[in-house]
Scaffold this active site. Structure first.
Site, PDB file in Angstrom:
ATOM      1  CG  ASN A   6     -17.613  36.025   3.293  1.00 48.76           C
ATOM      2  OD1 ASN A   6     -18.934  36.293   2.991  1.00 48.76           O
ATOM      3  ND2 ASN A   6     -17.054  35.046   3.477  1.00 48.76           N
ATOM      4  CG  HIS A  36     -19.291  33.236  -1.497  1.00 47.84           C
ATOM      5  ND1 HIS A  36     -20.007  34.441  -0.745  1.00 47.84           N
ATOM      6  CD2 HIS A  36     -18.574  32.865  -0.334  1.00 47.84           C
ATOM      7  CE1 HIS A  36     -19.717  34.335   0.569  1.00 47.84           C
ATOM      8  NE2 HIS A  36     -18.798  33.463   0.817  1.00 47.84           N
ATOM      9  CB  CYS A  74     -21.299  31.881   1.850  1.00 46.26           C
ATOM     10  SG  CYS A  74     -20.578  32.244   3.328  1.00 46.26           S
TER      11      CYS A  74
HETATM   12  O1  UT7 Z   1     -17.654  32.065   2.903  1.00 48.88           O
HETATM   13  C1  UT7 Z   1     -16.829  30.968   3.060  1.00 48.88           C
HETATM   14  C2  UT7 Z   1     -15.838  31.079   4.448  1.00 48.88           C
HETATM   15  N1  UT7 Z   1     -14.632  31.579   4.568  1.00 48.88           N
HETATM   16  C3  UT7 Z   1     -13.709  31.340   3.492  1.00 48.88           C
HETATM   17  O2  UT7 Z   1     -13.908  31.426   2.362  1.00 48.88           O
HETATM   18  C4  UT7 Z   1     -12.029  31.334   3.757  1.00 48.88           C
HETATM   19  C5  UT7 Z   1     -11.420  30.818   2.970  1.00 48.88           C
HETATM   20  N2  UT7 Z   1      -9.886  30.744   3.361  1.00 48.88           N
HETATM   21  C6  UT7 Z   1      -9.448  32.107   3.158  1.00 48.88           C
HETATM   22  O3  UT7 Z   1      -9.752  33.278   2.625  1.00 48.88           O
HETATM   23  C7  UT7 Z   1      -7.960  32.009   3.580  1.00 48.88           C
HETATM   24  O4  UT7 Z   1      -7.505  30.777   3.999  1.00 48.88           O
HETATM   25  C8  UT7 Z   1      -7.623  33.094   4.976  1.00 48.88           C
HETATM   26  C9  UT7 Z   1      -7.574  34.434   4.404  1.00 48.88           C
HETATM   27  C10 UT7 Z   1      -8.484  32.709   5.970  1.00 48.88           C
HETATM   28  C11 UT7 Z   1      -5.918  32.746   5.537  1.00 48.88           C
HETATM   29  O5  UT7 Z   1      -5.173  32.855   4.307  1.00 48.88           O
HETATM   30  P1  UT7 Z   1      -4.125  32.093   3.867  1.00 48.88           P
HETATM   31  O6  UT7 Z   1      -3.382  32.575   2.861  1.00 48.88           O
HETATM   32  O7  UT7 Z   1      -4.768  30.752   3.697  1.00 48.88           O
HETATM   33  O8  UT7 Z   1      -3.303  32.219   5.448  1.00 48.88           O
HETATM   34  P2  UT7 Z   1      -2.794  30.820   6.257  1.00 48.88           P
HETATM   35  O9  UT7 Z   1      -3.989  30.481   7.103  1.00 48.88           O
HETATM   36  O10 UT7 Z   1      -2.229  29.772   5.506  1.00 48.88           O
HETATM   37  O11 UT7 Z   1      -1.808  31.574   7.128  1.00 48.88           O
HETATM   38  C12 UT7 Z   1      -0.479  32.086   6.480  1.00 48.88           C
HETATM   39  C13 UT7 Z   1       0.327  32.859   7.548  1.00 48.88           C
HETATM   40  C14 UT7 Z   1       0.590  32.402   8.844  1.00 48.88           C
HETATM   41  O12 UT7 Z   1       1.524  32.444   9.430  1.00 48.88           O
HETATM   42  P3  UT7 Z   1       2.874  31.277   9.396  1.00 48.88           P
HETATM   43  O13 UT7 Z   1       2.432  30.009   9.902  1.00 48.88           O
HETATM   44  O14 UT7 Z   1       3.040  31.128   8.030  1.00 48.88           O
HETATM   45  O15 UT7 Z   1       3.955  32.081   9.854  1.00 48.88           O
HETATM   46  C15 UT7 Z   1      -0.883  32.621   9.831  1.00 48.88           C
HETATM   47  O16 UT7 Z   1      -0.518  32.530  10.949  1.00 48.88           O
HETATM   48  O17 UT7 Z   1      -0.361  34.012   7.977  1.00 48.88           O
HETATM   49  C16 UT7 Z   1      -0.645  34.052   9.328  1.00 48.88           C
HETATM   50  N3  UT7 Z   1      -1.789  34.748   9.445  1.00 48.88           N
HETATM   51  C17 UT7 Z   1      -2.074  36.196   9.776  1.00 48.88           C
HETATM   52  N4  UT7 Z   1      -1.103  37.130   9.777  1.00 48.88           N
HETATM   53  C18 UT7 Z   1      -1.652  38.267   9.788  1.00 48.88           C
HETATM   54  C19 UT7 Z   1      -3.099  34.287   9.621  1.00 48.88           C
HETATM   55  N5  UT7 Z   1      -3.933  35.248   9.676  1.00 48.88           N
HETATM   56  C20 UT7 Z   1      -3.507  36.260   9.525  1.00 48.88           C
HETATM   57  C21 UT7 Z   1      -3.811  37.734   9.579  1.00 48.88           C
HETATM   58  N6  UT7 Z   1      -2.950  38.880   9.977  1.00 48.88           N
HETATM   59  N7  UT7 Z   1      -5.094  37.958   9.977  1.00 48.88           N
END
Ligand code: UT7
Length: 330
Positions: free
Chosen positions: A287, A257, A115
């Site tokens: 993204n 980004h 990225c």
């Molecule tokens: O270009 C660089 C590449 N990548 C990035 O920049 C990614 C950077 N990270 C992010 O954007 C975020 O971490 C994500 C969008 C990937 C995830 O968001 P988050 O707020 O960090 O969520 P999390 O992984 O902490 O998950 C929170 C909850 C979990 O459930 P529990 O354990 O709290 O019950 C996940 O299982 O949300 C759940 N979850 C989802 N629910 C619905 C994770 N993904 C999803 C989903 N839909 N797609």
């Protein structure tokens, strides 16, 4: 030693027609529109059509950038294509683009910095112009990422989309005010495992096992990447401002980004600037890796938000882990 400066002569971008909305994703994985929008700011992303590849998207964006710059492909001394989704490993996508553009007398090189790739490419192009080696360089960020995403993995498939952006960087004449002030690039390979595409290279060549284990798709530790994204983009912007004795008030627009709206808001908060001074284009494109910064820049130029003479700060973060910033007067 004689030193020149570079200026952006023209920009262009292209997103494929087909859209994949959050509602479409609800049918593929256990997710929902509300969760995706609240956690990422994304409503939809674009997908290349069958048979459409990275160089095709790059060609559309590059043609628009050349048109905006008012020059033909024959003036190009160098073509840089930042991508992690090249048409194929060899030849590089920049050479394919060179052929499609009908450019002849130039070098052509791909840049793999995920990225951050476009910011890396922009900085490299600036150095070639500063040194007096070249006069006209095409820098492209282009990705067809959806072919590397597992649409059964909700951690990644909600984020990524396809797209391309391009700019023509030209040697500035003495009377011209537009110029690149500086670029600041970084990498930390010690934490490379946070975001990988494991198979398809010499370490894990393609095999049936690769397909069975789904190693041809991106793997990401999202929460950890999030923290690094905010810190590294904020640090490299601080570095750019300090190096040029400027403050956030001197900058008209920041273009980070476009990975997650919450990351973008955290970077704005770090500077104490309103989100209104940040170019945010994530909602309808997700993204697009190396393409996000240049697509956002092009859109903001074309709709009149960005004006000549304004200071613009670009910053990015990506797999590697790579990061960087570039400060310019547009
Ligand atoms: O270009 C660089 C590449 N990548 C990035 O920049 C990614 C950077 N990270 C992010 O954007 C975020 O971490 C994500 C969008 C990937 C995830 O968001 P988050 O707020 O960090 O969520 P999390 O992984 O902490 O998950 C929170 C909850 C979990 O459930 P529990 O354990 O709290 O019950 C996940 O299982 O949300 C759940 N979850 C989802 N629910 C619905 C994770 N993904 C999803 C989903 N839909 N797609």
């Amino acid at each position: 030693m004689l030193q020149f400066s570079s200026r952006v002569a023209g920009t262009g971008s292209y997103l494929p027609e087909k859209r994949l909305s959050n509602l479409d994703l609800e049918k593929l994985v256990d997710t929902n529109d509300q969760w995706i929008f609240e956690r990422t700011g994304i409503r939809a992303r674009h997908m290349a059509a069958e048979g459409e590849c990275t160089s095709d998207l790059a060609l559309m964006a590059a043609s628009r950038a050349l048109e905006a710059a008012g020059v033909g492909a024959h003036v190009l001394d160098m073509i840089l294509v930042a991508t992690v989704s090249p048409d194929q490993p060899m030849p590089n996508t920049a050479c394919v683009l060179q052929r499609k553009l009908g450019a002849r007398n130039c070098m052509a090189l791909d840049i793999s910095a995920a990225c951050t790739g476009f910011v890396y490419g922009f900085a490299i192009a600036d150095q070639f112009i500063r040194s007096g080696t070249y006069k006209n360089i095409l820098v492209v960020g282009a990705e067809v990422l959806h072919r590397y995403v597992n649409y059964k993995d909700r951690d990644t498939c909600i984020l990524f989309g396809d797209g391309a952006g391009a700019l023509v960087l030209t040697r500035a004449e003495d009377h011209e005010r537009s110029k690149v002030y500086s670029a600041h690039l970084h990498a930390d390979g010690h934490i490379a495992d946070l975001f990988t595409l494991p198979a398809g290279g010499s370490a894990i060549p393609f095999s049936q096992e690769v397909l069975d284990q789904k190693l041809q798709f991106v793997k990401m530790k999202g929460r950890e990447i999030f923290k690094h994204a905010v810190r590294t983009m904020a640090d490299s912007c601080d570095e750019a401002l300090n190096a040029n004795h400027l403050t956030p008030d001197d900058v008209a627009w920041i273009i980070p980004h476009q990975a997650n709206l919450r990351i973008i808001e955290a970077v704005a908060k770090h500077f104490g600037i309103p989100i209104a001074k940040v170019v945010v284009e994530i909602e309808d494109m997700g993204n697009t890796s190396a393409a996000t910064v240049i697509v956002a820049l092009d859109r903001a130029i074309r709709d009149g938000r960005i004006q000549r003479g304004q200071n613009i700060l670009l910053t990015a973060f990506g797999a590697g882990i790579t990061s960087g910033s570039l400060l310019m007067r547009y």
